[in-house]
Scaffold this motif. Structure first.
Motif, PDB file in Angstrom:
ATOM      1  N   ALA A  92       0.850  -1.340   0.234  1.00 12.03           N
ATOM      2  CA  ALA A  92       0.115   0.050   0.037  1.00 12.03           C
ATOM      3  C   ALA A  92       0.849   1.339  -0.043  1.00 12.03           C
ATOM      4  CB  ALA A  92      -1.035  -0.150   1.319  1.00 12.03           C
ATOM      5  N   LYS A  93       1.880   1.371   0.513  1.00  9.48           N
ATOM      6  CA  LYS A  93       2.769   2.590   0.860  1.00  9.48           C
ATOM      7  C   LYS A  93       3.600   2.813  -0.285  1.00  9.48           C
ATOM      8  CE  LYS A  93       3.323   2.576   5.886  1.00  9.48           C
ATOM      9  NZ  LYS A  93       4.309   2.603   7.126  1.00  9.48           N
ATOM     10  N   PRO A  94       4.222   1.807  -0.894  1.00  6.84           N
ATOM     11  CA  PRO A  94       4.877   2.118  -2.351  1.00  6.84           C
ATOM     12  C   PRO A  94       3.817   2.403  -3.476  1.00  6.84           C
ATOM     13  CG  PRO A  94       5.192  -0.081  -1.670  1.00  6.84           C
ATOM     14  CD  PRO A  94       4.641   0.347  -0.658  1.00  6.84           C
ATOM     15  N   LEU A  95       2.641   1.764  -3.239  1.00  4.28           N
ATOM     16  CA  LEU A  95       1.641   2.174  -4.583  1.00  4.28           C
ATOM     17  C   LEU A  95       1.187   3.578  -4.189  1.00  4.28           C
ATOM     18  CD1 LEU A  95      -0.446  -1.012  -4.534  1.00  4.28           C
ATOM     19  CD2 LEU A  95       0.789  -0.085  -6.480  1.00  4.28           C
ATOM     20  N   ILE A 140      -4.466   5.595  -4.547  1.00  8.70           N
ATOM     21  CA  ILE A 140      -5.132   6.095  -3.538  1.00  8.70           C
ATOM     22  C   ILE A 140      -5.699   4.666  -2.863  1.00  8.70           C
ATOM     23  CG2 ILE A 140      -7.103   7.329  -2.667  1.00  8.70           C
ATOM     24  CD1 ILE A 140      -6.734   8.976  -5.007  1.00  8.70           C
ATOM     25  N   ILE A 141      -5.262   4.359  -1.857  1.00  8.81           N
ATOM     26  CA  ILE A 141      -5.681   2.902  -1.116  1.00  8.81           C
ATOM     27  C   ILE A 141      -5.796   3.190   0.131  1.00  8.81           C
ATOM     28  CG2 ILE A 141      -4.684   0.698  -0.582  1.00  8.81           C
ATOM     29  CD1 ILE A 141      -2.940   0.786  -3.079  1.00  8.81           C
ATOM     30  N   GLY A 142      -7.107   2.857   0.756  1.00 10.05           N
ATOM     31  CA  GLY A 142      -7.502   2.703   2.134  1.00 10.05           C
ATOM     32  C   GLY A 142      -7.138   1.367   2.791  1.00 10.05           C
ATOM     33  N   THR A 143      -7.125   1.146   4.139  1.00 15.67           N
ATOM     34  CA  THR A 143      -6.786   0.007   4.519  1.00 15.67           C
ATOM     35  C   THR A 143      -7.317  -0.127   6.051  1.00 15.67           C
ATOM     36  OG1 THR A 143      -4.644   0.466   5.890  1.00 15.67           O
ATOM     37  CG2 THR A 143      -4.586  -0.753   3.696  1.00 15.67           C
ATOM     38  N   ALA A 144      -7.389  -1.196   6.474  1.00 15.17           N
ATOM     39  CA  ALA A 144      -8.050  -1.281   8.023  1.00 15.17           C
ATOM     40  C   ALA A 144      -6.822  -0.848   8.891  1.00 15.17           C
ATOM     41  CB  ALA A 144      -8.352  -2.604   8.357  1.00 15.17           C
ATOM     42  N   ILE A 204       8.018   4.945 -10.528  1.00 18.09           N
ATOM     43  CA  ILE A 204       8.913   5.226  -9.268  1.00 18.09           C
ATOM     44  C   ILE A 204      10.178   4.464  -9.352  1.00 18.09           C
ATOM     45  CG2 ILE A 204       7.233   6.530  -7.763  1.00 18.09           C
ATOM     46  CD1 ILE A 204       7.286   3.747  -6.242  1.00 18.09           C
ATOM     47  N   GLN A 205      11.200   4.844  -8.699  1.00 16.02           N
ATOM     48  CA  GLN A 205      12.469   3.910  -8.250  1.00 16.02           C
ATOM     49  C   GLN A 205      11.962   3.818  -6.735  1.00 16.02           C
ATOM     50  OE1 GLN A 205      15.591   2.921  -9.676  1.00 16.02           O
ATOM     51  NE2 GLN A 205      15.604   2.100  -7.669  1.00 16.02           N
ATOM     52  N   SER A 255       6.528  -7.988  -7.514  1.00  9.90           N
ATOM     53  CA  SER A 255       5.398  -8.005  -8.663  1.00  9.90           C
ATOM     54  C   SER A 255       4.322  -7.145  -8.558  1.00  9.90           C
ATOM     55  CB  SER A 255       4.996  -9.561  -8.472  1.00  9.90           C
ATOM     56  OG  SER A 255       6.073 -10.586  -8.769  1.00  9.90           O
ATOM     57  N   CYS A 256       3.996  -6.750  -7.642  1.00 13.80           N
ATOM     58  CA  CYS A 256       2.727  -5.740  -7.279  1.00 13.80           C
ATOM     59  C   CYS A 256       3.399  -4.508  -8.109  1.00 13.80           C
ATOM     60  CB  CYS A 256       2.556  -5.524  -5.840  1.00 13.80           C
ATOM     61  SG  CYS A 256       1.453  -3.947  -5.370  1.00 13.80           S
ATOM     62  N   LEU A 257       4.541  -3.843  -7.758  1.00 12.73           N
ATOM     63  CA  LEU A 257       4.970  -2.491  -8.111  1.00 12.73           C
ATOM     64  C   LEU A 257       5.013  -2.714  -9.919  1.00 12.73           C
ATOM     65  CD1 LEU A 257       7.363  -1.470  -5.571  1.00 12.73           C
ATOM     66  CD2 LEU A 257       4.695  -0.953  -5.794  1.00 12.73           C
TER      67      LEU A 257
END
Length: 742
Positions: free
Chosen positions: A436-439, A445-449, A467-468, A480-482
């Motif tokens: 969530a943080k690097p995204l 825009i990501i909300g988490t619990a 980004i780098q 993989s996510c990034l």
């Protein structure tokens, strides 16, 4: 509450009569009183023994009623208002009133209109049960057993009144749920009222088809089953349609629109579109059936903690044979993801039909991708292109799969629509801030619990920028996510890893024709390319093979060959570590399949020795450490693992779970912040806890081969997430394993 006072049932048809019969059968109600308009009905109810007293009007017994007595209105929806007027005239506000009408909105309006304000003791309800039979003679005391009753409380309700009505229904074996009035009417319009509309209309249409008088004579079982509900009470269903007019019309319009699209697809011979409708429907229906039956697939995905599967392993034995374990889970996930984002068709062989991979497959079906299968490991994905995914109708549920959630978050961050990712209880405890943080740095825009845990709520339409990113901890999932998010970003996305991690995403992107650059420990992608459908042959999963590799390595006399195993250089840490420990392990028939190196792995028993595990091998064997720690427990001397802090944030804290389990089995071990020290010794029998972690469960299962007594492993249901036929293969190669469910 252990007993009801008096219950008055107004309307002694199937619904009311069955409740009366069930309450009498329970013996937990002081008095059951029936109210029916016809004297003959009252006499019949008394003769059947389903009521203690029967009258033709509420006013005749109103004087008997007091606090906490319950009146249940069991009359057709449009008749409820008449009964309410009668009750208002003779029943005090201390008496609890509830109903069983199929439409709650109209009853709510009637109650407010007749009483002037909403009575605190009036609890709206709807039992979801019925039969084509009607009348008091159809009364069935088991009608509500294991069926649902929906209560739709309103803010004005007295909590004790709601509790009393809930107790009454639970007393007769019903499962009681609560939902809002409006939600109830919308849901029932789609799931109950619309099917009745279709059934009535279909039978009416065919009954007047003068060109084919044999339609009903030769109708098959499916037709009979589907149209069974057209035998229901016509007047009752007329009233339901009128009472829930808006929601029913909305449901009819939606169905008509979808039916029109299907008609067009058939007319145009659009096989892909037809397949999409039918496969989505089939698998949605299968999941629904399994949910109702509490059987494996959706049950495990929804909440694996509800059932305790216990493995009991007899001590000793050897493993021998030649087997192929299921397809690689990591590659199975990615084949569905990239196949869905590709243009054209992707044909997959060797797909892992386990819970985690099926969760990924279902998520893409929910986003409009046509997917055929799986059928014995074969899957066909009709890709929609990078920008062809559709907004899902609800949250995307990925069960226990952290891979699904983390990789999907990268794809969803680049979509135009909002989405939500949810998981089961175990996954909901795992941190997602690592993605969530690097995204967020990329503009997502990501909300988490709390503490970055699921669910993840991803807002669509974000303008992602490349980004780098220097990963603080080696993780193939984060990388993989990034990279997947980078497919949708402006500019280059570059990820640097502190140590090598599995590179299936990079290899597969290239296999689909998308450019990927690697320079040293950095990998990057740029936007603007496209994925093209291809054929994929998924090798057997080295993580699954590990359990049998270790089993042979620790049990004297063992000799096993695992065929067609993926030996990607970023995944062979387990092979390197076992060899360093002295295992007699060799690779045979080495080859390359679809860009992935594959080999047959033969392991014969040889004494093991404890080692200091090289830290550069830890990321290459991160999922295999639970099994490797069993090898360490059977080795001579100490095995020291460092640099493995990621093990603490898997399905469970795997370091502590293994340390606790090994200690229970007589092995000296010490957990550290980033690893563990295991002193080899003699495994004893005993009970261990898997904490719903599939790899912990399978690791302690193979430990039985070197134990002096039986080992009992608790909470093994999630083994199906990665290895659906583990038990079958374990027994085949010689492990004495008993499985029980509690």
């Amino acid at each position: 509450m252990t007993e009801l006072n008096k219950v008055v049932i107004v309307g002694l048809g199937l619904i009311g009569g069955s409740l009366a019969a069930a309450l009498k059968q329970s013996g937990a109600c002081q008095k059951v009183i029936g109210v029916a308009r016809r004297e003959e009905t009252c006499e019949q109810a008394m003769a059947m023994g389903i009521v203690d007293e029967a009258v033709t009007g509420v006013e005749q017994i109103a004087g008997q009623l007091g606090r906490n007595d319950i009146i249940f209105i069991a009359v057709p929806t449009l008749t409820v208002a008449k009964i309410l007027n009668e009750l208002k005239a003779c029943v005090g506000p201390e008496v609890i009133i509830t109903d069983g009408a199929s439409v709650k909105g109209s009853v709510l309006i009637d109650v407010q209109s007749i009483y002037g304000k909403y009575p605190a003791n009036f609890v709206l309800g709807h039992p979801i049960a019925g039969s084509e039979q009607s009348g008091v003679e159809a009364s069935n005391p088991d009608l509500y057993h294991n069926h649902r009753v929906i209560l739709t409380p309103v803010p004005e309700n007295n909590a004790d009144a709601v509790k009393a009505v809930r107790f009454m229904w639970e007393l007769v074996g019903a499962e009681v749920l609560e939902m809002g009035v409006q939600d109830h009417d919308i849901v029932l319009a789609a799931t109950s009222h619309l099917p009745h509309v279709i059934a009535f209309s279909l039978v009416d249409t065919l009954a007047h088809d003068s060109q084919n008088e044999n339609i009903f004579r030769y109708a098959a079982g499916g037709f009979k089953d589907f149209t069974r509900i057209a035998s229901s009470d016509a007047i009752m269903w007329r009233d339901i349609m009128l009472a829930n007019k808006k929601s029913v019309l909305d449901a009819i319009d939606l169905f008509s629109s979808n039916l029109g699209r299907l008609r067009a697809a058939i007319e145009e011979e659009n096989a892909t579109e037809i397949t999409g409708v039918f496969t989505r429907a089939k698998f949605a229906r299968d999941r629904f059936t399994k949910m109702l039956e509490h059987s494996a697939y959706l049950k495990t995905m929804q909440n694996s903690e509800e059932k305790n599967i216990v493995y009991t392993v007899a001590p000793g034995g050897t493993v021998k044979g030649r087997i192929r374990v299921p397809g690689d889970k990591s590659i199975s996930h990615r084949s569905i993801m990239l196949g869905s984002l590709a243009e054209g068709t992707t044909n997959i062989k060797g797909f892992l039909e386990g819970e985690d991979a099926l969760a990924t497959l279902q998520a893409f079906r929910d986003m409009g991708v046509v997917i055929e299968g799986p059928d014995n490991g074969s899957v066909t994905v009709h890709g929609v292109g990078l920008n062809g995914l559709q907004k899902p109708t609800g949250p995307l549920y990925v069960g226990n799969s952290g891979t699904s959630m983390r990789l999907l978050s990268g794809i969803l961050a680049g979509q135009s629509f909002d989405s939500e990712l949810t998981g089961d209880i175990s996954l909901s405890k795992r941190p997602m801030n690592r993605v969530a943080k690097p995204l967020g740095e990329m503009g997502a825009i990501i909300g988490t619990a709390e503490e970055g845990r699921p669910p993840l709520k991803i807002h669509g339409g974000a303008n992602l920028k490349g980004i780098q990113y220097d990963m603080p901890m080696a993780s193939a999932q984060v990388k993989s996510c990034l990279l997947l998010a980078g497919l949708y970003a402006q500019g280059e996305t570059r990820v640097t890893e502190p140590a090598p991690t599995r590179d299936h995403t990079e290899r597969m992107l290239q296999g689909f024709g998308y450019g990927v650059e690697r320079q040293g420990n950095a990998v990057s992608v740029k936007p603007g390319g496209k994925l093209t459908g291809t054929d994929i042959d998924i090798p057997a999963d080295i993580s699954s093979a590990t359990f049998y590799m270790v089993a042979a390595a620790i049990s004297p006399g063992s000799d096993i060959t695992l065929t067609h195993v993926g030996v990607n250089p970023t995944r062979i840490g387990v092979i390197n570590i076992l060899k360093l420990m002295g295992a007699n392990l060799s690779l045979q028939n080495e080859r390359e399949v679809g860009g992935e190196p594959v080999a047959d792995i033969r392991v014969q028993y040889a004494p093991l020795k404890g080692i200091q595990v090289p830290e550069d091998q830890v990321p290459l064997a991160i999922d295999e450490f639970p099994a490797l720690l069993i090898a360490a427990a059977c080795a001579e001397g100490k095995t020291v693992v460092t640099g493995a802090e990621e093990l603490r944030v898997k399905e469970t804290d795997r370091i502590q779970a293994m340390a606790d389990g090994l200690a229970n089995l007589g092995i000296e071990c010490e957990s550290t912040p980033d690893g563990i020290i295991v002193t080899g010794g003699q495994l004893t029998g005993g009970k261990v806890e898997s904490f719903h972690d599939h790899r912990i469960a399978m690791s302690f299962t193979i430990a039985g081969l070197r134990a002096t007594g039986a080992i009992e492993v608790n909470n093994c249901a999630n083994v199906s997430t990665s290895f659906p036929n583990f038990v079958e293969l374990a027994k085949k190669v010689g492990i004495s394993l008993d499985v029980k469910s509690y």
